[in-house]
Design an enzyme around this catalytic site. Structure first.
Site, PDB file in Angstrom:
ATOM      1  N   CYS A   7       0.917  -1.482  -0.078  1.00 15.47           N
ATOM      2  CA  CYS A   7      -0.282   0.099  -0.189  1.00 15.47           C
ATOM      3  C   CYS A   7       0.867   1.106   0.103  1.00 15.47           C
ATOM      4  O   CYS A   7       0.090   1.950  -0.754  1.00 15.47           O
ATOM      5  CB  CYS A   7      -0.859  -0.189   1.022  1.00 15.47           C
ATOM      6  SG  CYS A   7      -1.841  -1.283   1.659  1.00 15.47           S
ATOM      7  N   HIS A  16      -3.300   7.483   1.594  1.00 18.48           N
ATOM      8  CA  HIS A  16      -3.649   6.384   1.675  1.00 18.48           C
ATOM      9  C   HIS A  16      -5.147   5.897   2.324  1.00 18.48           C
ATOM     10  O   HIS A  16      -5.419   5.991   3.449  1.00 18.48           O
ATOM     11  CB  HIS A  16      -2.739   5.614   2.000  1.00 18.48           C
ATOM     12  CG  HIS A  16      -3.047   4.054   1.673  1.00 18.48           C
ATOM     13  ND1 HIS A  16      -4.113   3.279   0.774  1.00 18.48           N
ATOM     14  CD2 HIS A  16      -3.045   2.542   2.482  1.00 18.48           C
ATOM     15  CE1 HIS A  16      -4.118   1.610   1.090  1.00 18.48           C
ATOM     16  NE2 HIS A  16      -3.641   1.535   1.828  1.00 18.48           N
ATOM     17  N   ASN A  46      -9.902   0.591  -0.174  1.00 19.51           N
ATOM     18  CA  ASN A  46      -8.178   0.834   0.081  1.00 19.51           C
ATOM     19  C   ASN A  46      -8.007  -0.184  -1.529  1.00 19.51           C
ATOM     20  O   ASN A  46      -7.912  -1.164  -1.677  1.00 19.51           O
ATOM     21  CB  ASN A  46      -8.297  -0.514   0.907  1.00 19.51           C
ATOM     22  CG  ASN A  46      -6.498   0.105   0.890  1.00 19.51           C
ATOM     23  OD1 ASN A  46      -5.875   0.156   0.256  1.00 19.51           O
ATOM     24  ND2 ASN A  46      -6.188  -1.098   2.089  1.00 19.51           N
TER      25      ASN A  46
HETATM   26  C1  LIG Z   1     -10.941  -4.674   9.765  1.00 21.20           C
HETATM   27  C2  LIG Z   1     -11.542  -3.479  10.669  1.00 21.20           C
HETATM   28  C3  LIG Z   1     -12.052  -2.508   9.694  1.00 21.20           C
HETATM   29  C4  LIG Z   1     -12.201  -3.821  11.485  1.00 21.20           C
HETATM   30  O1  LIG Z   1     -12.611  -3.397  12.400  1.00 21.20           O
HETATM   31  P1  LIG Z   1     -12.761  -3.598  14.310  1.00 21.20           P
HETATM   32  O2  LIG Z   1     -13.556  -2.803  14.448  1.00 21.20           O
HETATM   33  O3  LIG Z   1     -11.181  -3.847  14.108  1.00 21.20           O
HETATM   34  O4  LIG Z   1     -13.042  -4.697  13.941  1.00 21.20           O
HETATM   35  P2  LIG Z   1     -12.761  -6.175  14.785  1.00 21.20           P
HETATM   36  O5  LIG Z   1     -12.028  -7.106  13.753  1.00 21.20           O
HETATM   37  O6  LIG Z   1     -12.370  -6.219  16.067  1.00 21.20           O
HETATM   38  O7  LIG Z   1     -14.253  -7.040  14.408  1.00 21.20           O
HETATM   39  C5  LIG Z   1     -15.586  -7.175  14.981  1.00 21.20           C
HETATM   40  C6  LIG Z   1     -16.637  -8.036  14.907  1.00 21.20           C
HETATM   41  O8  LIG Z   1     -17.341  -7.278  13.468  1.00 21.20           O
HETATM   42  C7  LIG Z   1     -16.847  -8.703  12.960  1.00 21.20           C
HETATM   43  N1  LIG Z   1     -16.532  -8.857  11.564  1.00 21.20           N
HETATM   44  C8  LIG Z   1     -15.888  -8.951  10.756  1.00 21.20           C
HETATM   45  N2  LIG Z   1     -15.485  -8.075   9.151  1.00 21.20           N
HETATM   46  C9  LIG Z   1     -17.110  -8.415   9.543  1.00 21.20           C
HETATM   47  C10 LIG Z   1     -17.801  -7.602   8.103  1.00 21.20           C
HETATM   48  N3  LIG Z   1     -17.091  -7.523   7.147  1.00 21.20           N
HETATM   49  N4  LIG Z   1     -19.509  -7.117   8.041  1.00 21.20           N
HETATM   50  C11 LIG Z   1     -20.098  -8.146   9.497  1.00 21.20           C
HETATM   51  N5  LIG Z   1     -19.331  -8.135  10.745  1.00 21.20           N
HETATM   52  C12 LIG Z   1     -17.437  -8.524  10.547  1.00 21.20           C
HETATM   53  C13 LIG Z   1     -16.117  -9.681  13.366  1.00 21.20           C
HETATM   54  O9  LIG Z   1     -16.051 -10.899  13.236  1.00 21.20           O
HETATM   55  C14 LIG Z   1     -16.498  -9.368  15.051  1.00 21.20           C
HETATM   56  O10 LIG Z   1     -17.411  -9.620  15.334  1.00 21.20           O
HETATM   57  P3  LIG Z   1     -17.425 -10.580  17.235  1.00 21.20           P
HETATM   58  O11 LIG Z   1     -17.498  -9.439  17.825  1.00 21.20           O
HETATM   59  O12 LIG Z   1     -18.416 -11.003  17.650  1.00 21.20           O
HETATM   60  O13 LIG Z   1     -15.994 -11.306  17.148  1.00 21.20           O
HETATM   61  C15 LIG Z   1     -10.138  -2.771  11.163  1.00 21.20           C
HETATM   62  O14 LIG Z   1      -9.633  -3.485  11.882  1.00 21.20           O
HETATM   63  C16 LIG Z   1      -9.316  -1.862  10.594  1.00 21.20           C
HETATM   64  O15 LIG Z   1      -9.862  -0.895   9.834  1.00 21.20           O
HETATM   65  N6  LIG Z   1      -7.705  -2.031  10.274  1.00 21.20           N
HETATM   66  C17 LIG Z   1      -6.952  -1.703   9.789  1.00 21.20           C
HETATM   67  C18 LIG Z   1      -6.938  -2.289   7.755  1.00 21.20           C
HETATM   68  C19 LIG Z   1      -6.781  -1.771   7.131  1.00 21.20           C
HETATM   69  O16 LIG Z   1      -6.931  -0.777   7.034  1.00 21.20           O
HETATM   70  N7  LIG Z   1      -5.813  -2.545   6.466  1.00 21.20           N
HETATM   71  C20 LIG Z   1      -4.944  -1.893   5.214  1.00 21.20           C
HETATM   72  C21 LIG Z   1      -3.571  -1.110   5.674  1.00 21.20           C
HETATM   73  S1  LIG Z   1      -2.529  -0.775   4.237  1.00 21.20           S
END
Ligand SMILES: CC(C)(COP(=O)(O)OP(=O)(O)OC[C@H]1O[C@@H](n2cnc3c(N)ncnc32)[C@H](O)[C@@H]1OP(=O)(O)O)[C@@H](O)C(=O)NCCC(=O)NCCS
Length: 322
Positions: free
Chosen positions: A113, A249, A279
């Site tokens: 990225c 980004h 993304n």
């Molecule tokens: C990925 C991201 C959006 C997840 O958000 P979060 O608030 O951390 O959510 P979590 O991973 O803790 O998951 C929370 C809940 O949502 C659920 N969940 C995950 N993806 C889901 C989706 N697409 N739809 C619905 N529910 C979802 C999980 O299973 C979890 O459920 P649980 O609490 O019952 O276990 C966030 O962590 C993020 O944006 N991280 C950075 C990723 C990124 O930018 N990467 C690229 C960098 S180059």
């Protein structure tokens, strides 16, 4: 002294645009969850005839036209991608052939990225030697091809697209204060297991699928991005008050907000396209920059900060006067 001056931008997206609601018909997710956690509403997904190279070619053609050049004027192509058309040769050489450029230097850069930021620093350094005059710097991806469509924690976050810029080496008098003022890159390979693809030519002999520990990536992203933006401003001899636009980004709207807040930058100065493109990895910064140039937000003379972070981890920032 030679400066690398931005003279054109372009971008390209696959024809097919997919909403969260459409995705929710295939994957156990919802529009509400995706919008609340990420700010993403749409992403474009490449069709069978669209590849990283075709998207890169279209973005590059638009950037060359915006610069008032023809393809033969380009003597350097640096293309950032983690989803090349082939393991080799470099997608940059494929784009060179598609553009009809007989002879130039062309190669790919792999920093996921933050690949576009790496490519900008490479091109800037090569232009400042005076050996190269006009560079195409491209970020292009088809992440849809390396997503595990059964994994809702990753597949909702990414999209396909390409962005390109033309950088021209100009003597200081001609550049008149414009150009790349500072670049700063970092890598910390200890974090491989937080964001990676579980395949490759030398390990599994397969392409593999993207794997990510989203929450940990999030934590690192805000800290690293705020720090590297501050570093790049110091190198440029500027402060955050001098910044007209941040073109970040586009991974997650919450990361954009938190990073801007850490630097004391108002959200109105941050270009946001993550809602439309999701993304797009190395394509996201040049895609967002082209969007903001074409809709008139970014204007000649503006101070713009580009930033990105990605797998590795790798991260970086660049400061330029447009
Ligand atoms: C990925 C991201 C959006 C997840 O958000 P979060 O608030 O951390 O959510 P979590 O991973 O803790 O998951 C929370 C809940 O949502 C659920 N969940 C995950 N993806 C889901 C989706 N697409 N739809 C619905 N529910 C979802 C999980 O299973 C979890 O459920 P649980 O609490 O019952 O276990 C966030 O962590 C993020 O944006 N991280 C950075 C990723 C990124 O930018 N990467 C690229 C960098 S180059």
């Amino acid at each position: 002294m030679i400066r690398a001056v931005l003279t054109g931008t372009g971008s390209a997206l696959p024809v097919r645009r997919v909403s969260n609601a459409e995705l929710a018909q295939e994957v156990d997710t919802s529009d509400e969850w995706i919008v609340e956690r990420t700010g993403i509403r749409f992403r474009h997904i490449a069709g069978p005839d669209e590849t990283t190279a075709t998207l890169a070619r279209d973005a590059a053609s638009a950037a060359i036209a915006a610069a008032g050049l023809s393809a033969q004027d380009i003597d350097l192509i640096v293309l950032a991608t983690a989803t090349p058309d082939q393991t080799f040769p470099a997608t940059a050489t494929k784009v060179q052939a598609m553009l009809g450029i007989d002879d130039c230097v062309a190669f790919d850069v792999a920093a996921v990225c933050s690949g576009f930021l790496y490519a900008v620093q490479v091109a800037d350094s090569m232009l400042r030697t005076g050996v190269h005059r006009r560079a195409l710097v491209i970020g292009a991806e088809t992440f849809s091809r390396i997503l595990d469509w059964q994994d809702r924690t990753t597949c909702v976050l990414f999209g396909d697209g390409a962005g390109a810029i033309v950088l021209e080496g100009q003597e200081s008098e001609e550049a008149d204060g414009r150009g790349i003022l500072a670049t700063r890159l970092h890598a910390d390979g200890r974090h491989n297991d937080l964001l990676y693809v579980d395949g490759g030519p030398s390990t599994t002999g397969t392409v593999g699928k993207l794997r990510m520990k989203g929450r940990e990536v999030f934590r690192h992203a805000v800290v690293n991005l705020a720090a590297v933006m501050a570093e790049s401003l110091v190198i440029a001899g500027l402060s955050s008050e001098d910044v007209d636009w941040v073109v970040p980004h586009q991974a997650n709207a919450r990361i954009l907000d938190a990073t801007a807040r850490k630097l004391g930058l108002p959200p109105e100065k941050v270009v946001v396209t993550v809602d439309q493109h999701a993304n797009t990895s190395a394509a996201s910064v040049p895609l967002a920059l082209d969007t903001a140039m074409r809709d008139g937000r970014v204007r000649a003379g503006d101070i713009v900060v580009l930033e990105a972070m990605g797998g590795g981890f790798t991260w970086g920032a660049a400061v330029l006067r447009v």
